[in-house]
Design a protein around this motif. Sequence first.
Motif, mmCIF file in Angstrom:
data_model
loop_
_atom_site.group_PDB
_atom_site.id
_atom_site.type_symbol
_atom_site.label_atom_id
_atom_site.label_comp_id
_atom_site.label_asym_id
_atom_site.label_seq_id
_atom_site.Cartn_x
_atom_site.Cartn_y
_atom_site.Cartn_z
ATOM 1 N N ALA A 1369 -3.101 1.822 3.309
ATOM 2 C CA ALA A 1369 -2.511 3.145 3.564
ATOM 3 C C ALA A 1369 -1.905 3.154 4.965
ATOM 4 O O ALA A 1369 -0.832 3.696 5.195
ATOM 5 C CB ALA A 1369 -3.586 4.218 3.449
ATOM 6 N N GLU A 1372 1.384 1.361 5.213
ATOM 7 C CA GLU A 1372 2.541 2.130 4.752
ATOM 8 C C GLU A 1372 3.147 2.956 5.870
ATOM 9 O O GLU A 1372 4.320 3.296 5.825
ATOM 10 C CB GLU A 1372 2.121 3.066 3.614
ATOM 11 C CG GLU A 1372 1.884 2.309 2.324
ATOM 12 C CD GLU A 1372 1.430 3.228 1.191
ATOM 13 O OE1 GLU A 1372 1.396 4.450 1.416
ATOM 14 O OE2 GLU A 1372 1.106 2.730 0.121
ATOM 15 N N CYS A 1375 6.612 2.327 7.507
ATOM 16 C CA CYS A 1375 7.910 2.782 7.009
ATOM 17 C C CYS A 1375 7.902 4.263 6.725
ATOM 18 O O CYS A 1375 8.924 4.933 6.733
ATOM 19 C CB CYS A 1375 8.273 2.043 5.728
ATOM 20 S SG CYS A 1375 8.092 0.284 5.957
ATOM 21 N N LYS A 1376 6.709 4.791 6.489
ATOM 22 C CA LYS A 1376 6.637 6.209 6.114
ATOM 23 C C LYS A 1376 5.494 6.856 6.912
ATOM 24 O O LYS A 1376 4.352 6.833 6.479
ATOM 25 C CB LYS A 1376 6.346 6.299 4.619
ATOM 26 C CG LYS A 1376 6.335 7.731 4.060
ATOM 27 C CD LYS A 1376 6.329 7.684 2.532
ATOM 28 C CE LYS A 1376 6.313 9.052 1.911
ATOM 29 N NZ LYS A 1376 5.005 9.702 1.980
ATOM 30 N N ALA A 1413 0.522 -0.058 12.015
ATOM 31 C CA ALA A 1413 0.648 -0.550 10.645
ATOM 32 C C ALA A 1413 0.635 -2.081 10.650
ATOM 33 O O ALA A 1413 -0.005 -2.720 9.819
ATOM 34 C CB ALA A 1413 1.941 -0.034 10.034
ATOM 35 N N LYS A 1444 2.121 -4.591 -3.547
ATOM 36 C CA LYS A 1444 2.807 -3.333 -3.791
ATOM 37 C C LYS A 1444 3.126 -2.662 -2.448
ATOM 38 O O LYS A 1444 4.219 -2.121 -2.241
ATOM 39 C CB LYS A 1444 1.896 -2.444 -4.620
ATOM 40 C CG LYS A 1444 2.548 -1.164 -5.078
ATOM 41 C CD LYS A 1444 1.548 -0.409 -5.983
ATOM 42 C CE LYS A 1444 2.157 0.901 -6.449
ATOM 43 N NZ LYS A 1444 1.186 1.653 -7.242
ATOM 44 N N THR A 1445 2.129 -2.695 -1.553
ATOM 45 C CA THR A 1445 2.333 -2.054 -0.260
ATOM 46 C C THR A 1445 3.406 -2.778 0.537
ATOM 47 O O THR A 1445 4.276 -2.145 1.148
ATOM 48 C CB THR A 1445 1.016 -2.074 0.539
ATOM 49 O OG1 THR A 1445 -0.003 -1.494 -0.249
ATOM 50 C CG2 THR A 1445 1.158 -1.294 1.845
ATOM 51 N N VAL A 1448 7.291 -2.242 0.097
ATOM 52 C CA VAL A 1448 8.080 -1.177 0.726
ATOM 53 C C VAL A 1448 8.832 -1.705 1.952
ATOM 54 O O VAL A 1448 10.058 -1.658 1.978
ATOM 55 C CB VAL A 1448 7.180 0.007 1.112
ATOM 56 C CG1 VAL A 1448 8.009 1.107 1.731
ATOM 57 C CG2 VAL A 1448 6.418 0.502 -0.096
ATOM 58 N N CYS A 1456 13.970 -0.884 7.883
ATOM 59 C CA CYS A 1456 12.629 -0.574 8.445
ATOM 60 C C CYS A 1456 12.787 0.030 9.842
ATOM 61 O O CYS A 1456 13.689 -0.375 10.573
ATOM 62 C CB CYS A 1456 11.816 -1.859 8.574
ATOM 63 S SG CYS A 1456 10.948 -2.233 7.083
#
Length: 1720
Positions: A1369, A1372, A1375-1376, A1413, A1444-1445, A1448, A1456
């Motif tokens: 988490a 992520e 980027c977010k 991150a 999956k993470t 991104v 980025c």
Amino acid sequence: MSGTNSPEAVKKLLENMQSDLRALSLECKKKFPPVKEAAESGIIKVKTIAARNTEILAALKENSSEVVQPFLMGCGTKEPKITQLCLAAIQRLMSHEVVSETAAGNIINMLWQLMENSLEELKLLQTVLVLLTTNTVVHDEALSKAIVLCFRLHFTKDNITNNTAAATVRQVVTVVFERMVAEDERHRDITDQPVLVQGNSNRRSVSTLKPCAKDAYMLFQDLCQLVNADAPYWLVGMTEMTRTFGLELLESVLNDFPQVFLQHQEFSFLLKERVCPLVIKLFSPNIKFRQGSSTSSSPAPVEKPYFPICMRLLRVVSVLIKQFYSLLVTECEIFLSLLVKFLDADKPQWLRAVAVESIHRLCVQPQLLRSFCQSYDMKQHSTKVFRDIVNALGSFIQSLFLVPPTGNPAAANQAGNNNSGGPVSAPANSGMLGIGGGVTLLPAFEYRGTWIPILTVTVQGSAKATYLEMLDKVEPPTIPEGYAMSVAFHCLLDLVRGITSMIEGELGEVETECQTTTPEAVSSPTQSSEQQELQSTSDQMDKEIVSRAVWEEMVNACWCGLLAALSLLLDASTDEAATENILKAELTMAALCGRLGLVTSRDAFITAICKGSLPPHYALTVLNTTTAATLSNKSYSIQGQSVMMISPSSESHQQVVAVGQPLAVQPQGTVMLTSKNIQCMRTLLNLAHCHGAVLGTSWQLVLATLQHLVWILGLKPSSGGALKPGRAVEGPSTVLTTAVMTDLPVISNILSRLFESSQYLDDVSLHHLINALCSLSLEAMDMAYGNNKEPSLFAVAKLLETGLVNMHRIEILWRPLTGHLLEVCQHPNSRMREWGAEALTSLIKAGLTFNHDPPLSQNQRLQLLLLNPLKEMSNINHPDIRLKQLECVLQILQSQGDSLGPGWPLVLGVMGAIRNDQGESLIRTAFQCLQLVVTDFLPTMPCTCLQIVVDVAGSFGLHNQELNISLTSIGLLWNISDYFFQRGETIEKELNKEEAAQQKQAEEKGVVLNRPFHPAPPFDCLWLCLYAKLGELCVDPRPAVRKSAGQTLFSTIGAHGTLLQHSTWHTVIWKVLFHLLDRVRESSTTADKEKIESGGGNILIHHSRDTAEKQWAETWVLTLAGVARIFNTRRYLLQPLGDFSRAWDVLLDHIQSAALSKNNEVSLAALKSFQEILQIVSPVRDSDKPETPPAVNVPVPVLLGPISGPSLNRPFVRTDSIGERLGRYSSSEPPVVTDELEDLNLWWAAWNTWYRIGSESTKPPITFDKLTFIPSQPFLTALIQIFPALYQHIKTGFNMDDLQKLGVILHSAVSVPISSDASPFILPSYTEAVLTSLQEAVLTALDVLQKAICVGPENMQIMYPAIFDQLLAFVEFSCKPPQYGQLETKHIANAKYNQIQLFAPAEWVALNYVPFAERSLDVVVDLYQKTACHKAVVNEKVLQNIIKTLRVPLSLKYSCPSESTWKLAVSSLLKVLSIGLPVARQHASSGKFDSMWPELANTFEDFLFTKSIPPDNLSIQEFQRNESIDVEVVQLISTEILPYANFIPKEFVGQIMTMLNKGSIHSQSSSFTEAEIDIRLREEFSKMCFETLLQFSFSNKVTTPQEGYISRMALSVLLKRSQDVLHRYIEDERLSGKCPLPRQQVTEIIFVLKAVSTLIDSLKKTKPENVDGNTWAQVIALYPTLVECITCSSSEVCSALKEALVPFKDFMQPPTSKVQNGES
């Protein structure tokens, strides 16, 4: 007679006789033959006597008749010469006492004849005298004849003879009486002394008298007869006689031989029966005579008083009274009454004058006066003679003033004044008494215009009369003016002097007798002697009672008259000496009355002096209201005589010496003081000084008067109460002449001495003095009410002075004295008040320094008595008084501090009584005292007072007048605590002793002992009081005080807490610490948020402290930290207390509420405290370990920790160390030992608190405005940092739920944005890839967890996936960035750093999460590397999640936020896959990884063929580096995926192939978009894809035809494309001529050439059978086209062309046999 008896004398006598006889015979030879013959026979006679006898003189005496005969015959011749010779010879014989009685008789007869013939009168007198004086042979008739002879000669015509005869008579009379006295002397031994005759005894016959006595008797009787003009009985032959001479003779006998009359009844009878009636009879003309109203010489009455007789009668009376008073009581009464009458105004002046002289003679005999008093005044129904005498003198003096004097009218001018204008009788300048060098005038009395000079008539104490001595005057003399007045004046003075000295002398004797007898009576050993003593004492008492009655009667009889007269004279006197005498008389009378306890008369005299001291008509109430003042203007009727009391006349002729203001409520102009007033004042002072002991209540009079005089003279009190000349404060100021100015210091000195002498007064008198001063002071206070005029401070000053000199017996006067001064201190008039305080404090200081006996240290009662008024002053609200009080305390401390002992509570009470509203200077002074106490006197005071010191110091802390004082007082509390610590043992002992005593008393009284913190031991209570005080100060409204107090409280508990009994800690925790926390929390949460502009004055307040709320925050921080520290350091003491877990919960609750408070400072501090209590179990330091293991058979928990506390060099260690305490429990109850379970509960409680704080604080608010509170980074950091420590203790029970909770908090915490104000501090710049400390902490927390799981049991490993989830988490965020509620955050780069407006709402800035991150990603990789094979990791599809993470950032690539992100993502992906792929292959059959492959494929796809465009500024090197990353990915595919295609889903492989293909045939599109051109740049990448694709195509046995088809197709497409490109290039090159082709085209051609060389390489490497023949054909077909390119001008193309052409050499081989159908 030895001179005449010696042989030489006898021989001479014989010779002389013979020669006398011879001379006689010669003289008579012719004329008188018989005489001649007698003489000659006489010669023979003498010779024979001398020859025959040895005793010649005796023989001569026997034959004296014969021997004398010739001489007698000679006298008979009447021839002067012969007579003279004979008389001389006879005298010679007489002088040798050789004359017999007979011969004497013959001689007398012969003398008589001569007298009758008037011959040789003087010689006769001489002979008689010789005859009577040399021997006693002449008696009876012969004697009487001789006396008559003298009398007869007295009345001759010759003056000389008369006088000689008078003298001879006097001498003869004396001789007669002397003989009688001698006779009595001779017979005294033989007979008893005759009893003194009673006045009324019967007359005895004369025959009983002895011869000489008989002669005397007969003589005296005849003298009386003669004076009475009767015939004599004995003196036969008297022819004439004068009364005056008789009276003189009577007087001389009575005066010279009183004992004769007193010892012989016969004589006393004569006195009573003959002399007294005679005198009374002779007085009658004087009594009856009344002087006419006019003084003209009108015809006198029949019997006019005759001066010579009257005067002589008075002389006789004087003698009678003086000598025979006891015999003639009744007669004397008459005489005295007569004397009094003679003073009447209607008697002639001369008579009054001699009467006054007579009275004066009585006045100098006090014993006589005393007898009068006893005999008349004290008897009923008797004339009050003594009183009458005194009153008569008074009336006499008054009459002299009221009646103009007769006599020479010009006498008034004797003063010699020249002013004819003024009235003659009053010289205008008579008042000038020589002061200031004026004319010296006669001393005089002056009253209402009557001027009477004062003459010097007599020496003091003797009655030397003038007119009673004028025996030669026949006419009454003229009396000079003022003579009678002067004598009367002296009468008064002598009377007073005599009476007082007599009575005081006797009083003195009585007192000394009393003093000498009583001690003997006490000490005598035997009963009988004691009784005797008592007997004698009682006799004495009776005697004293009698005497006292007489004394009192005398005084009572005379005082009215005396006072009336003296007052009048005082008023009239113009002479300083006279005034002095009058005042002295009044003073001695006042003193005498005082000694006798006669209050009215004493007060009357004192009032008179007082009135004399003050200006006329001065309104002084005390002089008009006292009983004494009933005298004024009243007339006393004394036995019909009216005595007017004359009040002072107003027109004084005294010199004015001072002008001042009267002491009155209303200003009334000025009053004048004369020198006489000053003189009276000095007398008054003298009276008070010398006779203070007898003044009693009249001190009021005296002091009131002195007060007024002092006021008028302008004397003001100075230090010690002495009065010094000072200027009056208001109104016309006092005017003083130089005369008075020089007097003032003297007066002031006497005034002081007066009060100094009060030390010699007895207790009762002293009380009178004090009471008088107090009532005087009360009056002064009344006058000073309601106005601010200068008050009279006389009484206060003198109370002080009196107190100071009576220190040795201060107890008896202390209460009234200080009680009154305390009232003065409350007076509204500031000057009055100030002096009251000055006096009171001076007394207290003096009392304490005085050397009492026994000393104060042994007389606690007295010490407390002395200090009590100091305490009482605390009830007075006037600040000036309190200041004095405190200054006094300060001085007492400085001088007496060491010896205050039981007085300490009082002194401390005074300091503590200062209230907040009492002004800065008061508080400062009081505080100074306290500082002195704390620095110097703690060791000397009783330990019981230490608590008071604590209270007082605390109270100063609470004063809000002066911040510095509050702060310093907190410092004092620290010093006090230090003192307690150092002297702990002694204090404890003393307090325990005291406690025991109090307990005992309480039990006896049956009451409960009540003191604060009761059950705790007294020493601990002392500490608790100290803590409680500091606790109060910790919630003071002022931040500085709170801060200081808080620091002190915790330091004290920290430093000295080890001294407390174990049980006391309970109180410390609950009553002190938690109570404090509650109050602070409450105050903080309710504090005002308003901005405080400035801190008073010019102090600027830092913005972090500019509201009350912020200031309280600081306090909360301090307090919480302090409590936490105590919990931490003293846990070993607290844990065994029993309710530790409850306390722990309360503490956690406080931490939680502080942490959740909307204040960054508080919340952060709360966490720090939380951290502190979580690090409780610190390892025991060796130095702190108990020396001996505790003597207990139970395990002692480690938590007990260090015993001896923080300071190892303590002066003493409490005897009850923990071990011993535990030892105490071992016998009765088990010790309190904390078990693990309870410990765990504590930790879980902490975890719950932590969770609540975390979830509450990080939960985003629902709405946002500018006041929204968002937790700060340091807070969140601290919060998260707590977890690792906490986790250590709870890890055994930490489950997934807890992990979820933790995750939520970590996530929320990281999501919290920061204020743009703070961002520069948290992130120095955007570009630096740094983690914030919060992010570090979050990762640390996860790291701790992960490590714990790693070493933990199997069942914990299920937590791994959750940790991965959490970390992913975070990844992520790169980027977010996370959202925080609805808050709009700006990207950090856009935050405005520099233009932050003060009042604009803060902008919230999202952090740069990239580094975080990325770090999280690192952690994920590391963790995955360790845990890839774990079941939970496999089952929970962790790898898939990671991929999956990562997809991104990989797909975003250049989009980025940070370039590093996708690079890290790539490298991480590579690392993860390198570990994860083998695991995935392993579990291929289980299908757990099925869903991962498509994800992975998509990830590759998104990354390698990203939609984001590289930035324009990307350098070639960068680009190449980035390309190499892509290459790495392709390599991974070629090494890790494609070789294991069998284990990998087919679809996935297909996707990969498509992708590789796509990468290798990028050039197929002919459009020149920028993107394509860019991609075309990835030559290495394409080459790698191509190689891989080729390798894969040819290396493996193609499993599916489709795959092979894909590869083949891809190849042919690629080759076709190459062909096209080359053709186009050649064409363009040709057309372009010299112009270079566009870069893109050049690049493309180079790429194609490289691809060709790569393809050929790949084909060579693969097995020939794997290559389609068609492919070879296409490759070879390219050759000609390549050759055409040789002409190109670009060098790059040329070099690429070379590389492409070189491999073709392998195709150059000799042709083989014909190949058919593609087969050789």
